[in-house]
Design a protein around this motif. Structure first.
Motif, PDB file in Angstrom:
ATOM      1  N   VAL A   1      35.923  28.933  33.902  1.00 18.88           N
ATOM      2  CA  VAL A   1      36.139  30.069  34.797  1.00 18.88           C
ATOM      3  C   VAL A   1      34.885  30.326  35.626  1.00 18.88           C
ATOM      4  N   LEU A   2      33.727  30.254  34.987  1.00 15.17           N
ATOM      5  CA  LEU A   2      32.473  30.452  35.717  1.00 15.17           C
ATOM      6  C   LEU A   2      32.310  29.398  36.803  1.00 15.17           C
ATOM      7  N   LEU A   3      32.594  28.139  36.480  1.00 24.67           N
ATOM      8  CA  LEU A   3      32.469  27.061  37.462  1.00 24.67           C
ATOM      9  C   LEU A   3      33.398  27.301  38.656  1.00 24.67           C
ATOM     10  N   ALA A   4      34.631  27.713  38.379  1.00 22.63           N
ATOM     11  CA  ALA A   4      35.577  27.982  39.465  1.00 22.63           C
ATOM     12  C   ALA A   4      35.090  29.123  40.342  1.00 22.63           C
TER      13      ALA A   4
ATOM     14  N   ALA B   1      41.302  31.626  43.270  1.00 27.32           N
ATOM     15  CA  ALA B   1      40.600  30.418  42.831  1.00 27.32           C
ATOM     16  C   ALA B   1      39.886  30.639  41.504  1.00 27.32           C
ATOM     17  N   ALA B   2      39.218  31.769  41.351  1.00 25.13           N
ATOM     18  CA  ALA B   2      38.427  32.025  40.146  1.00 25.13           C
ATOM     19  C   ALA B   2      39.300  32.178  38.904  1.00 25.13           C
ATOM     20  N   PHE B   3      40.458  32.845  39.058  1.00 25.64           N
ATOM     21  CA  PHE B   3      41.283  33.176  37.892  1.00 25.64           C
ATOM     22  C   PHE B   3      42.628  32.469  37.869  1.00 25.64           C
ATOM     23  N   ALA B   4      42.870  31.574  38.817  1.00 19.28           N
ATOM     24  CA  ALA B   4      44.178  30.915  38.925  1.00 19.28           C
ATOM     25  C   ALA B   4      45.282  31.971  38.906  1.00 19.28           C
ATOM     26  N   ALA B   5      45.045  33.068  39.612  1.00 18.93           N
ATOM     27  CA  ALA B   5      45.970  34.199  39.611  1.00 18.93           C
ATOM     28  C   ALA B   5      46.955  34.092  40.762  1.00 18.93           C
ATOM     29  N   THR B   6      48.137  34.636  40.562  1.00 17.15           N
ATOM     30  CA  THR B   6      49.118  34.696  41.640  1.00 17.15           C
ATOM     31  C   THR B   6      48.884  35.959  42.454  1.00 17.15           C
ATOM     32  N   ALA B   7      49.076  35.848  43.765  1.00 12.82           N
ATOM     33  CA  ALA B   7      48.805  36.964  44.665  1.00 12.82           C
ATOM     34  C   ALA B   7      50.039  37.297  45.474  1.00 12.82           C
ATOM     35  N   GLU B   8      50.170  38.592  45.780  1.00 15.89           N
ATOM     36  CA  GLU B   8      51.300  39.068  46.580  1.00 15.89           C
ATOM     37  C   GLU B   8      50.780  40.036  47.622  1.00 15.89           C
ATOM     38  N   ASP B   9      51.110  39.802  48.875  1.00 12.52           N
ATOM     39  CA  ASP B   9      50.712  40.700  49.957  1.00 12.52           C
ATOM     40  C   ASP B   9      51.624  41.918  49.957  1.00 12.52           C
ATOM     41  N   ARG B  10      51.005  43.103  49.950  1.00 16.14           N
ATOM     42  CA  ARG B  10      51.762  44.358  49.936  1.00 16.14           C
ATOM     43  C   ARG B  10      51.193  45.297  50.997  1.00 16.14           C
ATOM     44  N   GLY B  11      51.483  44.990  52.228  1.00 16.47           N
ATOM     45  CA  GLY B  11      51.014  45.840  53.313  1.00 16.47           C
ATOM     46  C   GLY B  11      49.506  45.806  53.433  1.00 16.47           C
ATOM     47  N   ARG B  12      48.853  46.942  53.152  1.00 17.07           N
ATOM     48  CA  ARG B  12      47.401  47.050  53.303  1.00 17.07           C
ATOM     49  C   ARG B  12      46.645  46.462  52.124  1.00 17.07           C
ATOM     50  N   GLN B  13      47.321  46.032  51.092  1.00 17.21           N
ATOM     51  CA  GLN B  13      46.641  45.513  49.915  1.00 17.21           C
ATOM     52  C   GLN B  13      47.212  44.166  49.506  1.00 17.21           C
ATOM     53  N   VAL B  14      46.426  43.469  48.688  1.00 12.28           N
ATOM     54  CA  VAL B  14      46.888  42.258  48.030  1.00 12.28           C
ATOM     55  C   VAL B  14      46.862  42.524  46.535  1.00 12.28           C
ATOM     56  N   SER B  15      47.972  42.254  45.864  1.00  9.21           N
ATOM     57  CA  SER B  15      48.071  42.472  44.423  1.00  9.21           C
ATOM     58  C   SER B  15      47.981  41.137  43.700  1.00  9.21           C
ATOM     59  N   LEU B  16      47.135  41.075  42.672  1.00  9.24           N
ATOM     60  CA  LEU B  16      46.978  39.856  41.886  1.00  9.24           C
ATOM     61  C   LEU B  16      47.330  40.138  40.425  1.00  9.24           C
ATOM     62  N   ASP B  17      48.183  39.298  39.876  1.00  7.72           N
ATOM     63  CA  ASP B  17      48.581  39.402  38.477  1.00  7.72           C
ATOM     64  C   ASP B  17      47.614  38.568  37.634  1.00  7.72           C
ATOM     65  N   LEU B  18      46.887  39.224  36.739  1.00  6.89           N
ATOM     66  CA  LEU B  18      45.920  38.525  35.886  1.00  6.89           C
ATOM     67  C   LEU B  18      46.611  38.041  34.621  1.00  6.89           C
ATOM     68  N   HIS B  19      47.601  37.212  34.808  1.00  5.20           N
ATOM     69  CA  HIS B  19      48.313  36.542  33.716  1.00  5.20           C
ATOM     70  C   HIS B  19      48.891  37.535  32.706  1.00  5.20           C
ATOM     71  N   GLY B  20      49.393  38.660  33.208  1.00  4.74           N
ATOM     72  CA  GLY B  20      50.040  39.632  32.339  1.00  4.74           C
ATOM     73  C   GLY B  20      49.104  40.566  31.596  1.00  4.74           C
TER      74      GLY B  20
END
Length: 269
Positions: free
Chosen positions: A87-90, A24-43
Motif C-alpha cells: 500500500v505504501l509503494l502504491a 491508486a493507493a487503495f485500489a478503491a472504487t470511486a463514484e462521481d456525485r455532483g460536487r464530490q467523489v465518493s470512494l468505497d474503502l472495501h466496505g
C-alpha cells in the motif's frame, strides 16, 4: 441516537487528482456525485472528496488552509506487513510523501506513515510484525479509522459518549469507540502525542483542516437532536439544520473544533 463516522470528507486542491491518487493507493472504487467523489474503502468506510473551498463554504468556515499539522490522522489497517509495504509503494508511486518508512514497532505491529498529495496524513498498519497468512493483492483493509488530536482526553471522550458512542479501548493517551457496520473507527489521542506518532511538528494547525466527518441520519428529527446534543455536551452548532441538495443537513463542531456533518436523505414524495 448513536453517532458513527460513516464517511470521512476531505477537502482537496483538485478533486480529479485526488480521485486518481486514492483509487491508486487503495485500489478503491470511486463514484462521481455532483460536487464530490465518493470512494468505497472495501466496505470499511467511505471517503468523500470535495474541493477545499466548497467543503469550507458548506460548513460556513474560513477556507484559509491550516498551516502545519492539521490535527488528525487517517488509518488503513491491513493484516500483514507485506500488505503495508504494498500500500505504501502504491501511494508513493501515486505521489505521496513518506513521513515514516514501513517498519516494526516496539509493540509488535508494523506500520508506515505518509502524506497524501492533498495534505492528509495516513498511516497504513498491520497488527502483526510478520506475515502469518496469505497476502492479499490488492490489500483489503480490516478496518479504517480517523484519529483526532485533542486537547483534553477526558472532555473529548465524554463528548462522544454523550452522542451515543460506546468506548472500546480507553487508555491515558488513547481512546476509541466501537465502529458501526461499514463505518470508520473513531479514535482520540492528545494532539502532541499524535503529532509525534506521525512524525511531524505539533506547531501550527490554525485554519481550515480540510476535513469534515459525516454521519448519515435516519430522519430530520435525528439531525436536529444530534446537533442539540452536541451543543449541550460541549460542542457547538456550526451550521443550523436546513434543506440542501443532499437532504436535511446540519453541522456541529466538537470541543476541539473538528467539524461534523449530519444529513438525512431527502424523503421520496
Amino acid at each position: 441516537m448513536t453517532l458513527s463516522l460513516d464517511t470521512m470528507g476531505l477537502g482537496v486542491p483538485v478533486v480529479k487528482d485526488a480521485r486518481a491518487f486514492y483509487t491508486a493507493a487503495f485500489a478503491a472504487t470511486a463514484e462521481d456525485r455532483g460536487r464530490q467523489v465518493s470512494l468505497d474503502l472495501h466496505g470499511t468506510g467511505h471517503l468523500a472528496l470535495y474541493g477545499s473551498g466548497a467543503l469550507a463554504a458548506e460548513a460556513h468556515t474560513d477556507p484559509a488552509p491550516a498551516d502545519g499539522f492539521r490535527g488528525y490522522l487517517m488509518t488503513f489497517v491491513v493484516r500483514w506487513p507485506t500488505e503495508v509495504k504494498n500500500v505504501l509503494l502504491a501511494a508513493v508511486e501515486a505521489g505521496a510523501e513518506v513521513l515514516k518508512p514501513a517498519k516494526k514497532s516496539l509493540f509488535g505491529a508494523f506500520s508506515a506513515v505518509y502524506r497524501a498529495p492533498d495534505g492528509a496524513i495516513w498511516k497504513v498498519a498491520a497488527p502483526n510484525g510478520k506475515d502469518k497468512g496469505q497476502v492479499s493483492r490488492p490489500a483489503v483493509p480490516t478496518e479504517t479509522a480517523a484519529l483526532l488530536g485533542v486537547s483534553d482526553m477526558a472532555a473529548a471522550r465524554s463528548f462522544y459518549q454523550a452522542l451515543g458512542m460506546t468506548t472500546d479501548k480507553n487508555y491515558k493517551h488513547y481512546a476509541d469507540f466501537h465502529p458501526g457496520p461499514g463505518a470508520c473507527r473513531l479514535g482520540l489521542m492528545p494532539r502532541s502525542t499524535l503529532a509525534k506518532d506521525v512524525g511531524v511538528q505539533e506547531s501550527g494547525g490554525d485554519g481550515f483542516r480540510a476535513a469534515v466527518l459525516h454521519r448519515g441520519a435516519g430522519s430530520r428529527a435525528e439531525v436536529e437532536s444530534t446537533l442539540e446534543t452536541a451543543a449541550g455536551a460541549g460542542g457547538r452548532i456550526a451550521v443550523a439544520a436546513r434543506e440542501t441538495g443532499e437532504g436535511y443537513t446540519g453541522h456541529f463542531a466538537d470541543p476541539d473544533g473538528f467539524l461534523w456533518k449530519v444529513t438525512a436523505a431527502q424523503e421520496m414524495p
